[in-house]
Design a protein around this motif. Structure first.
Motif, mmCIF file in Angstrom:
data_model
loop_
_atom_site.group_PDB
_atom_site.id
_atom_site.type_symbol
_atom_site.label_atom_id
_atom_site.label_comp_id
_atom_site.label_asym_id
_atom_site.label_seq_id
_atom_site.Cartn_x
_atom_site.Cartn_y
_atom_site.Cartn_z
ATOM 1 N N ALA A 80 0.835 -1.202 0.000
ATOM 2 C CA ALA A 80 0.000 0.000 0.000
ATOM 3 C C ALA A 80 0.871 1.254 0.000
ATOM 4 N N HIS A 81 0.184 2.400 -0.143
ATOM 5 C CA HIS A 81 0.870 3.696 -0.195
ATOM 6 C C HIS A 81 1.548 4.068 1.115
ATOM 7 N N LYS A 82 1.203 3.425 2.213
ATOM 8 C CA LYS A 82 1.689 3.863 3.523
ATOM 9 C C LYS A 82 3.212 3.916 3.617
ATOM 10 N N GLY A 93 -3.236 -2.929 11.432
ATOM 11 C CA GLY A 93 -1.851 -3.381 11.399
ATOM 12 C C GLY A 93 -1.083 -2.940 10.170
ATOM 13 N N GLN A 94 -1.772 -2.323 9.203
ATOM 14 C CA GLN A 94 -1.070 -1.950 7.962
ATOM 15 C C GLN A 94 -0.011 -0.886 8.204
ATOM 16 N N HIS A 95 -0.374 0.153 8.945
ATOM 17 C CA HIS A 95 0.611 1.195 9.243
ATOM 18 C C HIS A 95 1.704 0.649 10.156
ATOM 19 N N GLY A 135 0.562 7.932 10.859
ATOM 20 C CA GLY A 135 0.299 7.219 9.615
ATOM 21 C C GLY A 135 -0.591 7.890 8.596
ATOM 22 N N SER A 136 -1.255 9.006 8.949
ATOM 23 C CA SER A 136 -2.110 9.647 7.943
ATOM 24 C C SER A 136 -2.054 11.163 8.129
ATOM 25 N N VAL A 137 -2.821 11.889 7.328
ATOM 26 C CA VAL A 137 -2.778 13.359 7.372
ATOM 27 C C VAL A 137 -3.629 13.876 8.528
ATOM 28 N N ALA A 183 -10.407 8.661 -5.070
ATOM 29 C CA ALA A 183 -9.591 7.993 -4.041
ATOM 30 C C ALA A 183 -10.450 7.780 -2.801
ATOM 31 N N CYS A 184 -10.136 6.740 -2.033
ATOM 32 C CA CYS A 184 -10.832 6.525 -0.769
ATOM 33 C C CYS A 184 -10.225 7.431 0.301
ATOM 34 N N VAL A 185 -11.016 7.731 1.332
ATOM 35 C CA VAL A 185 -10.555 8.631 2.392
ATOM 36 C C VAL A 185 -10.780 7.997 3.764
ATOM 37 N N GLY A 186 -9.658 7.609 4.392
ATOM 38 C CA GLY A 186 -9.703 7.225 5.803
ATOM 39 C C GLY A 186 -9.296 8.472 6.572
ATOM 40 N N GLY A 187 -8.014 8.567 6.924
ATOM 41 C CA GLY A 187 -7.484 9.849 7.396
ATOM 42 C C GLY A 187 -7.351 10.799 6.218
ATOM 43 N N GLY A 188 -7.070 10.225 5.052
ATOM 44 C CA GLY A 188 -7.023 11.016 3.829
ATOM 45 C C GLY A 188 -5.663 11.133 3.170
ATOM 46 N N SER A 189 -4.698 10.279 3.530
ATOM 47 C CA SER A 189 -3.346 10.480 2.989
ATOM 48 C C SER A 189 -3.200 10.027 1.541
ATOM 49 N N ASN A 190 -3.829 8.907 1.170
ATOM 50 C CA ASN A 190 -3.672 8.508 -0.239
ATOM 51 C C ASN A 190 -4.457 9.451 -1.144
ATOM 52 N N ALA A 191 -5.593 9.944 -0.644
ATOM 53 C CA ALA A 191 -6.403 10.863 -1.453
ATOM 54 C C ALA A 191 -5.677 12.195 -1.657
ATOM 55 N N ALA A 231 -10.856 -1.684 7.671
ATOM 56 C CA ALA A 231 -10.265 -1.100 8.879
ATOM 57 C C ALA A 231 -9.615 0.253 8.611
ATOM 58 N N GLY A 232 -9.030 0.427 7.434
ATOM 59 C CA GLY A 232 -8.290 1.656 7.131
ATOM 60 C C GLY A 232 -9.176 2.885 6.984
ATOM 61 N N LEU A 233 -10.486 2.683 6.822
ATOM 62 C CA LEU A 233 -11.401 3.828 6.689
ATOM 63 C C LEU A 233 -12.206 4.050 7.961
ATOM 64 N N PRO A 277 -8.287 -5.532 -5.025
ATOM 65 C CA PRO A 277 -7.905 -4.312 -4.304
ATOM 66 C C PRO A 277 -8.134 -4.467 -2.807
ATOM 67 N N ALA A 278 -7.448 -3.643 -2.017
ATOM 68 C CA ALA A 278 -7.776 -3.512 -0.603
ATOM 69 C C ALA A 278 -9.226 -3.056 -0.506
ATOM 70 N N LEU A 279 -9.924 -3.434 0.557
ATOM 71 C CA LEU A 279 -11.330 -3.018 0.697
ATOM 72 C C LEU A 279 -11.457 -1.503 0.797
ATOM 73 N N GLU A 280 -10.418 -0.837 1.306
ATOM 74 C CA GLU A 280 -10.419 0.638 1.319
ATOM 75 C C GLU A 280 -10.526 1.142 -0.119
ATOM 76 N N SER A 281 -9.586 0.705 -0.959
ATOM 77 C CA SER A 281 -9.568 1.137 -2.360
ATOM 78 C C SER A 281 -10.863 0.766 -3.075
ATOM 79 N N VAL A 291 -5.539 3.068 -6.665
ATOM 80 C CA VAL A 291 -5.655 1.771 -5.988
ATOM 81 C C VAL A 291 -4.647 1.826 -4.834
ATOM 82 N N SER A 292 -5.146 2.250 -3.663
ATOM 83 C CA SER A 292 -4.239 2.565 -2.550
ATOM 84 C C SER A 292 -3.523 1.339 -1.999
ATOM 85 N N GLY A 293 -4.139 0.161 -2.152
ATOM 86 C CA GLY A 293 -3.473 -1.030 -1.629
ATOM 87 C C GLY A 293 -4.054 -2.307 -2.199
ATOM 88 N N ARG A 294 -3.364 -3.407 -1.938
ATOM 89 C CA ARG A 294 -3.824 -4.692 -2.458
ATOM 90 C C ARG A 294 -4.668 -5.429 -1.418
HETATM 91 C C1 LIG Z 1 -4.545 2.855 5.623
HETATM 92 C C2 LIG Z 1 -5.136 2.666 4.286
HETATM 93 C C3 LIG Z 1 -6.062 3.593 3.744
HETATM 94 C C4 LIG Z 1 -6.613 4.756 4.508
HETATM 95 O O1 LIG Z 1 -5.680 5.720 4.865
HETATM 96 P P1 LIG Z 1 -5.591 7.130 4.129
HETATM 97 O O2 LIG Z 1 -4.706 7.911 5.031
HETATM 98 O O3 LIG Z 1 -6.967 7.685 4.045
HETATM 99 O O4 LIG Z 1 -5.014 6.896 2.804
HETATM 100 C C5 LIG Z 1 -6.507 3.394 2.447
HETATM 101 N N1 LIG Z 1 -6.104 2.341 1.724
HETATM 102 C C6 LIG Z 1 -5.235 1.428 2.206
HETATM 103 C C7 LIG Z 1 -4.841 0.294 1.343
HETATM 104 C C8 LIG Z 1 -4.728 1.558 3.497
HETATM 105 O O5 LIG Z 1 -3.871 0.640 3.966
#
Ligand SMILES: *Cc1c(COP(=O)(O)O)cnc(C)c1O
Length: 402
Positions: free
Chosen positions: A91-93, A119-121, A195-197, A235-243, A314-316, A359-363, A387-390
């Motif tokens: 993932a982008h992390k 656990g991803q971060h 781990g995020s913005v 892009a998906c937004v959890g904390g918002g770093s990949n977006a 979990a990431g969102l 894709p990751a369920l976030e993506s 596609v933020s993660g697999r």
């Molecule tokens: C952690 C994670 C996210 C959510 O985090 P953002 O800071 O919003 O990017 C999204 N996608 C994947 C694959 C993640 O691991």
């Protein structure tokens, strides 16, 4: 978080959002981080070392793939996928962890602290700590440790100490509290690798700067492929770093529309979702407030208690969103929407079957929103989806639906 002293105005503000709401003891380390980061940014040696790690260790640049079968399947715009799922650790992390890891080294700190939900971060931080020769402590709720055994074992194999947090809901927000407590006690020797913005200034800025390479690469790649800029970003937004990582390089291009996709979970009432900015769609409970050192949109009860959230990914699944997104939403520069759990699952299946990418369920949340909109777009419109993660980490969840 119960830390609400000391406001620093202007620096680190996105409109009214952002700022630095922390106890006195954290003002000095945040100022140190801000100063060292400013020096590092101006230092070619630092940038060269980061570039080399991003290239040789993490696998950058990631491809921008034309998704021909998905394009045909949805029958509208031309769809390109930015493949952050192909990076080391999946993932982008890792982009942010490498940058902050090098900042820790530059500050002479030999230890990094992180919190993690799924656990991803934590895995990305443990990976970078091993590569840079730093010791690493990861805080994780015991409930999450139970659910994410494999990631706990990964972190331990990488040499990290994983500390279970048994307080409160035994999940991410309790782990954050413990990590903050550790940092307050050990600021001189330890860097808190966020781990995020999110968090107090300068974190939202630093994390965004380490992630903006996603959009910088995509901008160049799409101009090479299509000889022009895209019309839409997803892009998906959890904390918002990949977006923000994808959006940032395009913020000055008024023709480029941006859509951030949050977790709609299993319903619109408080506790059932993690939609902080998609209130227009009827999701209840988000108001401005302070959480984890920053002023932003936070899911909370009528009397200001932080709400529990739900998402299949979990990431969102978090009560606050990055302050820069709150500001982009308020200005109408980016649009925020939410997708339900079952739509995300269906979208993951669709991407797997049309493009051979799980894709990751976030993506998958971003893919689901794209699936709603792409059929109504013109055939010459261009979309880039991050596609933020697999999806390997989500196979247990996904397996229940195949
Ligand atoms: C952690 C994670 C996210 C959510 O985090 P953002 O800071 O919003 O990017 C999204 N996608 C994947 C694959 C993640 O691991």
């Amino acid at each position: 978080m119960s830390y609400t002293a000391n406001v620093v105005r202007e620096r680190g503000r996105y409109g009214p959002y952002g700022g630095r709401y922390v106890p006195e003891t954290l003002m000095a380390p945040l100022e140190e981080l801000e100063r060292v980061y400013a020096e590092a940014r101006a230092d070619r040696g630092f940038q060269a070392e980061l570039d080399s790690l991003l290239h040789n260790f993490a696998g950058r640049p990631t491809p921008l793939q034309f998704a021909s079968r998905l394009t045909e399947h949805l029958g509208g715009a031309r769809i390109y996928l930015k493949r952050e799922d192909l990076l080391h650790t999946g993932a982008h992390k890792i982009n942010n962890c490498l940058g902050q890891g090098l900042l820790a080294v530059r500050m002479g700190k030999k230890r990094v602290i992180a919190e993690t939900g799924a656990g991803q971060h934590g895995v990305a931080t443990a990976t970078v700590a091993a590569r840079l020769g730093l010791t690493c402590t990861v805080y994780m709720g015991t409930e999450d440790m139970e659910r994410q055994r494999l990631n706990v074992n990964r972190m331990r194999l990488l040499g990290a100490e994983v500390i279970g947090v048994d307080a409160g809901s035994k999940t991410l927000k309790d782990a954050i509290n413990e990590a903050m407590r550790d940092w307050v006690t050990n600021v001189r020797t330890s860097h808190y690798l966020l781990g995020s913005v999110l968090g107090a200034h300068p974190y939202p800025m630093i994390v965004r700067d380490f992630q903006k390479i996603i959009g910088e690469e995509a901008r160049e790649q799409i101009q090479r492929a299509e000889k022009r800029l895209p019309d839409h970003l997803f892009a998906c937004v959890g904390g918002g770093s990949n977006a923000i990582g994808l959006f940032h390089a395009f913020l000055g291009d008024s023709s480029v529309k941006m859509v951030g996709v949050e977790a709609g979970g299993r319903g619109k009432s408080l506790g059932e979702h993690a939609a902080r900015l998609a209130a227009a769609e009827g999701f209840v409970g988000a108001r401005p407030g302070v959480l984890q050192g920053t002023y932003t949109f936070v899911l909370q009860s009528a009397n200001g208690q932080i709400a529990t959230t739900h998402s299949v990914s979990a990431g969102l699944d978090y009560a606050a969103v990055g302050p820069e997104h709150a500001w982009l939403a308020e200005q109408g520069r980016a649009e925020y929407t939410a997708v339900m759990d079952d739509e995300a699952i269906a979208a993951a299946k669709m991407l797997a079957r049309t493009e051979g990418i799980i894709p990751a369920l976030e993506s998958a949340h971003a893919v689901a929103e794209l699936a709603r909109r792409a059929p109504k777009m013109k055939k010459d419109e261009i979309v880039i989806l991050n596609v933020s993660g697999r999806g390997d980490k989500d196979m247990e969840t996904l397996s229940r639906y195949v």
